[in-house]
Write a protein that holds these residues in place. Structure first.
Motif, PDB file in Angstrom:
ATOM      1  N   VAL A 199       0.838  -1.190   0.000  1.00 52.93           N
ATOM      2  CA  VAL A 199       0.000   0.000   0.000  1.00 52.93           C
ATOM      3  C   VAL A 199       0.878   1.247   0.000  1.00 52.93           C
ATOM      4  N   PHE A 200       0.285   2.370  -0.350  1.00 54.35           N
ATOM      5  CA  PHE A 200       0.954   3.657  -0.232  1.00 54.35           C
ATOM      6  C   PHE A 200       0.063   4.603   0.550  1.00 54.35           C
ATOM      7  N   TRP A 201       0.672   5.668   1.072  1.00 51.06           N
ATOM      8  CA  TRP A 201      -0.058   6.622   1.908  1.00 51.06           C
ATOM      9  C   TRP A 201      -0.726   7.658   1.019  1.00 51.06           C
ATOM     10  N   LYS A 202      -2.058   7.598   0.970  1.00 54.80           N
ATOM     11  CA  LYS A 202      -2.843   8.496   0.127  1.00 54.80           C
ATOM     12  C   LYS A 202      -3.326   9.665   0.970  1.00 54.80           C
ATOM     13  N   GLU A 203      -2.754  10.828   0.721  1.00 53.98           N
ATOM     14  CA  GLU A 203      -3.070  11.998   1.531  1.00 53.98           C
ATOM     15  C   GLU A 203      -4.500  12.478   1.277  1.00 53.98           C
ATOM     16  N   GLY A 204      -5.151  12.927   2.357  1.00 51.77           N
ATOM     17  CA  GLY A 204      -6.482  13.491   2.253  1.00 51.77           C
ATOM     18  C   GLY A 204      -7.586  12.482   2.039  1.00 51.77           C
ATOM     19  N   ALA A 205      -7.278  11.187   2.114  1.00 53.09           N
ATOM     20  CA  ALA A 205      -8.304  10.161   1.857  1.00 53.09           C
ATOM     21  C   ALA A 205      -9.031   9.726   3.115  1.00 53.09           C
ATOM     22  N   SER A 206      -8.670  10.274   4.270  1.00 53.10           N
ATOM     23  CA  SER A 206      -9.290   9.880   5.532  1.00 53.10           C
ATOM     24  C   SER A 206      -9.887  11.090   6.221  1.00 53.10           C
ATOM     25  N   GLU A 207     -10.980  10.865   6.938  1.00 52.25           N
ATOM     26  CA  GLU A 207     -11.612  11.937   7.692  1.00 52.25           C
ATOM     27  C   GLU A 207     -10.916  12.187   9.027  1.00 52.25           C
ATOM     28  N   HIS A 208     -10.127  11.220   9.473  1.00 56.17           N
ATOM     29  CA  HIS A 208      -9.572  11.293  10.823  1.00 56.17           C
ATOM     30  C   HIS A 208      -8.058  11.524  10.827  1.00 56.17           C
ATOM     31  N   TYR A 209      -7.345  11.078   9.817  1.00 54.33           N
ATOM     32  CA  TYR A 209      -5.901  11.262   9.743  1.00 54.33           C
ATOM     33  C   TYR A 209      -5.556  12.048   8.487  1.00 54.33           C
ATOM     34  N   TRP A 210      -4.274  12.360   8.327  1.00 54.95           N
ATOM     35  CA  TRP A 210      -3.861  13.134   7.164  1.00 54.95           C
ATOM     36  C   TRP A 210      -3.694  12.258   5.926  1.00 54.95           C
ATOM     37  N   GLY A 211      -4.068  11.003   6.032  1.00 51.91           N
ATOM     38  CA  GLY A 211      -4.003  10.117   4.881  1.00 51.91           C
ATOM     39  C   GLY A 211      -4.609   8.767   5.197  1.00 51.91           C
ATOM     40  N   LEU A 212      -4.489   7.871   4.231  1.00 53.48           N
ATOM     41  CA  LEU A 212      -5.068   6.543   4.364  1.00 53.48           C
ATOM     42  C   LEU A 212      -4.249   5.586   3.500  1.00 53.48           C
ATOM     43  N   TRP A 213      -4.051   4.361   3.979  1.00 53.44           N
ATOM     44  CA  TRP A 213      -3.333   3.361   3.189  1.00 53.44           C
ATOM     45  C   TRP A 213      -4.212   2.883   2.047  1.00 53.44           C
ATOM     46  N   SER A 214      -3.648   2.900   0.838  1.00 52.41           N
ATOM     47  CA  SER A 214      -4.394   2.513  -0.357  1.00 52.41           C
ATOM     48  C   SER A 214      -3.507   1.637  -1.237  1.00 52.41           C
ATOM     49  N   PRO A 215      -4.059   0.637  -1.913  1.00 55.70           N
ATOM     50  CA  PRO A 215      -3.264  -0.246  -2.783  1.00 55.70           C
ATOM     51  C   PRO A 215      -3.162   0.229  -4.229  1.00 55.70           C
ATOM     52  N   GLU A 216      -3.654   1.438  -4.543  1.00 60.26           N
ATOM     53  CA  GLU A 216      -3.644   1.915  -5.925  1.00 60.26           C
ATOM     54  C   GLU A 216      -2.222   1.938  -6.487  1.00 60.26           C
ATOM     55  N   GLY A 217      -2.067   1.438  -7.689  1.00 58.21           N
ATOM     56  CA  GLY A 217      -0.790   1.514  -8.385  1.00 58.21           C
ATOM     57  C   GLY A 217       0.282   0.594  -7.850  1.00 58.21           C
ATOM     58  N   CYS A 218      -0.053  -0.312  -6.947  1.00 59.74           N
ATOM     59  CA  CYS A 218       0.932  -1.225  -6.373  1.00 59.74           C
ATOM     60  C   CYS A 218       0.489  -2.673  -6.575  1.00 59.74           C
ATOM     61  N   ARG A 219       1.436  -3.519  -6.852  1.00 54.28           N
ATOM     62  CA  ARG A 219       1.185  -4.942  -7.006  1.00 54.28           C
ATOM     63  C   ARG A 219       2.003  -5.703  -5.969  1.00 54.28           C
ATOM     64  N   THR A 220       1.376  -6.673  -5.331  1.00 49.18           N
ATOM     65  CA  THR A 220       2.017  -7.416  -4.244  1.00 49.18           C
ATOM     66  C   THR A 220       2.490  -8.767  -4.743  1.00 49.18           C
ATOM     67  N   GLU A 221       3.741  -9.101  -4.430  1.00 48.62           N
ATOM     68  CA  GLU A 221       4.298 -10.413  -4.757  1.00 48.62           C
ATOM     69  C   GLU A 221       5.017 -10.964  -3.529  1.00 48.62           C
ATOM     70  N   LYS A 222       5.092 -12.290  -3.441  1.00 51.38           N
ATOM     71  CA  LYS A 222       5.797 -12.956  -2.339  1.00 51.38           C
ATOM     72  C   LYS A 222       6.828 -13.921  -2.920  1.00 51.38           C
ATOM     73  N   PRO A 223       8.044 -13.419  -3.208  1.00 47.90           N
ATOM     74  CA  PRO A 223       9.088 -14.294  -3.761  1.00 47.90           C
ATOM     75  C   PRO A 223       9.484 -15.433  -2.832  1.00 47.90           C
ATOM     76  N   SER A 224       9.335 -15.217  -1.527  1.00 46.49           N
ATOM     77  CA  SER A 224       9.671 -16.246  -0.539  1.00 46.49           C
ATOM     78  C   SER A 224       8.720 -16.097   0.639  1.00 46.49           C
ATOM     79  N   PRO A 225       8.646 -17.109   1.522  1.00 49.69           N
ATOM     80  CA  PRO A 225       7.709 -17.027   2.654  1.00 49.69           C
ATOM     81  C   PRO A 225       7.945 -15.845   3.580  1.00 49.69           C
ATOM     82  N   SER A 226       9.166 -15.303   3.618  1.00 46.77           N
ATOM     83  CA  SER A 226       9.467 -14.206   4.532  1.00 46.77           C
ATOM     84  C   SER A 226       9.696 -12.881   3.815  1.00 46.77           C
ATOM     85  N   GLN A 227       9.453 -12.810   2.514  1.00 48.19           N
ATOM     86  CA  GLN A 227       9.696 -11.590   1.751  1.00 48.19           C
ATOM     87  C   GLN A 227       8.415 -11.132   1.054  1.00 48.19           C
ATOM     88  N   VAL A 228       8.219  -9.817   1.034  1.00 48.18           N
ATOM     89  CA  VAL A 228       7.127  -9.192   0.300  1.00 48.18           C
ATOM     90  C   VAL A 228       7.737  -8.204  -0.678  1.00 48.18           C
TER      91      VAL A 228
END
Length: 537
Positions: A199-228
């Motif tokens: 995720v990345f920190w999306k500013e202004g997307a939350s009513e309570h904090y100065w941002g919100l975690w969002s998955p836009e534009g990011c792809r998640t992969e797990k090359p190994s059990p302990s790596q992201v």
């Protein structure tokens, strides 16, 4: 003149060096301000806006810092900043926690350097293409690594290692890269069994904090059990959300489930209050069995009220001591409810096993000590040992629409520790349900034998069969649905469990009313029989 010229040149050189050190030390002072702020652990809205201004100030000073060479590192215990001078011939850049100690540093400290690799970032050559279309004064790439999640508070997230890795280019906003930026996170243990999302920190997307975690534009992969591995097409602050859930709730089902819970719990609260009032009105006729039912009603009432309040108090800025206290009350209410269900099963066993002849000295007092005392001791023990087991708990929601609007996770005040949840919620509930199911099956067999042995008792056996069928709700058999939240059973289980158990107090009210009506009918029949016998005499 030569001596004076040499002296003047030396003075100018020393002055310029002093100014360079001052401009390079200024970002470090801002980092130290952020360190002091993170140590205060203040989570108010004022602190949130102050954190935003300090981070913005740090970014500005890093982009305008003067230093010799092509790069500079500034470091405090939980923050590390890196500055790179780039040219239009930029061929890419790779950074990792094992190589950062070789970058010239203004101030050393405990950080990622020298430790086993825990994170890395790889920037493609395309990073500077848009900025080089216009003649810039100088390209600056800054990287800010936070080894704490304090400045990116979000109750709907649990960050892997509490790492937040950020990057920014001095000229323009970098987005929509054809070749992604690779951000790698390593953990010291296997991540199997966890849902991890870049995720990345999306500013202004939350009513309570100065941002919100969002998955836009990011792809998640797990090359190994302990790596992201996060592959993102823009620059920002990045992290990995880690959630202990293999089957998150679909986000589109949140509204109907919340509506069912609200309506069902409200009906149950009213029904429990009516039952209590009816019992108080006829308390002279109450026996130990009725009083056991009333204790169960009281625990269900407390459970419903605490549950309805839990989602409200989990929202900031209330998500503090009040949320911890309510989570403990909710856990206590659930344990009490389960315990009184088991007591109902035990009482049913005594009713049939001793043929309605029960006498135990101070029977109700002992049952109350178990029904209320044992859950209270367990919850108090957890609060004394580690109060952080209670607090805002995130329920993960999967975004099946794929619209990238961010995580709309739901938070409630509940048990946060997975071990406590598995042992003192699922384990406790499983043992209670198993015990009551065994008692229920045994009771049905006993009544079946009574019906087959003595036809005269057929009416009584049928009445008892009806009672036992009513007790299937009283004994909480619908709570066993909680153990079917997997695979194809997940969605049906969600609606069945929510519907039946939110209306649990209402079902108890119906059973109480039917039981009371039958008791009054039996009393009237006995009185009529007595009057008839007196008339005949």
């Amino acid at each position: 003149m030569d001596c004076w010229g040499a002296f003047f040149l030396c003075l100018c050189f020393m002055t310029s060096q002093s100014e360079t050190m001052e401009t390079s030390q200024e970002p470090l002072l801002w980092m130290e301000k952020l360190e002091v702020m993170s140590g205060s652990r203040n989570s108010t809205s004022l602190a949130d806006s102050l954190a935003l201004s300090l981070i913005r100030g740090l970014e500005y000073r890093l982009l305008n810092a003067s230093f010799g060479g092509s790069n500079l590192t500034l470091q405090t215990p939980t923050i590390q900043s890196l500055i790179f001078k780039l040219g239009c011939n930029f061929a890419g850049l790779s950074l990792s926690s094992t190589t950062m100690e070789r970058v010239p540093q203004v101030r050393g400290g405990r950080g990622a350097g020298g430790q086993p690799v825990s994170h890395a970032m790889q920037f493609p050559a395309e990073l500077t293409q848009d900025a080089c279309r216009a003649p810039p004064r100088e390209l600056r790439l800054i990287c800010i690594y936070f080894f704490t999640d304090y400045f990116f508070q979000n109750i709907n997230s649990s960050l892997l290692n509490n790492y937040v890795l950020g990057a920014q280019l001095g000229h323009g906003h970098v987005s929509n890269l054809s070749e992604p930026i690779n951000i790698s996170f390593w953990h010291n243990q296997s991540l199997e069994g966890y849902t991890v999302t870049c995720v990345f920190w999306k500013e202004g997307a939350s009513e309570h904090y100065w941002g919100l975690w969002s998955p836009e534009g990011c792809r998640t992969e797990k090359p190994s059990p302990s790596q992201v591995l996060c592959r993102c097409n823009h620059l920002s602050y990045f992290a990995v959300l880690m959630q202990l859930s293999l089957a998150p709730v679909p986000a589109e089902l949140l509204a109907p489930l919340m509506y069912i819970s609200l309506v069902g719990c409200s009906i149950s609260i009213v029904a429990s209050l009516l039952t209590t009032l009816l019992h108080c009105q006829a308390r002279k006729q109450g026996d130990s069995i009725t009083r056991i039912h009333m204790n169960l009603h009281a625990s269900v009432l407390l459970l419903n009220v605490a549950f309805l309040l839990s989602s409200e108090l989990a929202k900031p800025p209330e998500s503090g001591a009040a949320c911890t206290a309510l989570a403990a009350i909710l856990h206590f209410a659930l344990l009490s409810c389960l315990t009184w269900m088991a007591i109902e099963g035990f009482n049913l066993y005594l009713l049939l096993g001793r043929v309605y002849n029960i006498y135990i000295r101070r029977y109700l007092l002992k049952l109350c000590a178990v029904g209320w005392g044992v859950p209270a001791l367990l919850v108090l023990f957890l609060l004394v040992v580690k109060s952080s087991v209670y607090g805002p708990h995130t329920i993960p929601l999967s975004d099946s629409q794929g619209n990238g609007t961010g995580f709309r996770n739901m938070s409630i005040c509940w048990v946060r520790n997975p071990w406590v949840h598995n042992i003192l919620v699922m384990g406790y509930g499983g043992l209670t349900s198993l015990f009551n199911l065994v008692v229920l099956v045994w009771a049905l067999r006993v009544l079946h034998r009574l019906r087959a042995r003595d036809k005269v008792l057929n009416t009584r056996a049928c009445r008892d069969s009806f009672t036992v069928l009513g007790l299937t709700v009283l004994l909480g058999t619908t709570w066993t649905l909680a153990f079917f939240s997997f695979g194809v059973f997940l969605l049906p289980q969600l609606f069945l469990f929510t519907t039946f158990n939110s209306l649990y107090g209402f079902f108890l009210f119906l059973w109480f009313c039917s039981h009371r009506c039958r008791s009054e009918a039996e009393v009237e029949a006995e009185m009529e029989a007595f009057s008839s016998s007196q008339t005949m005499q």
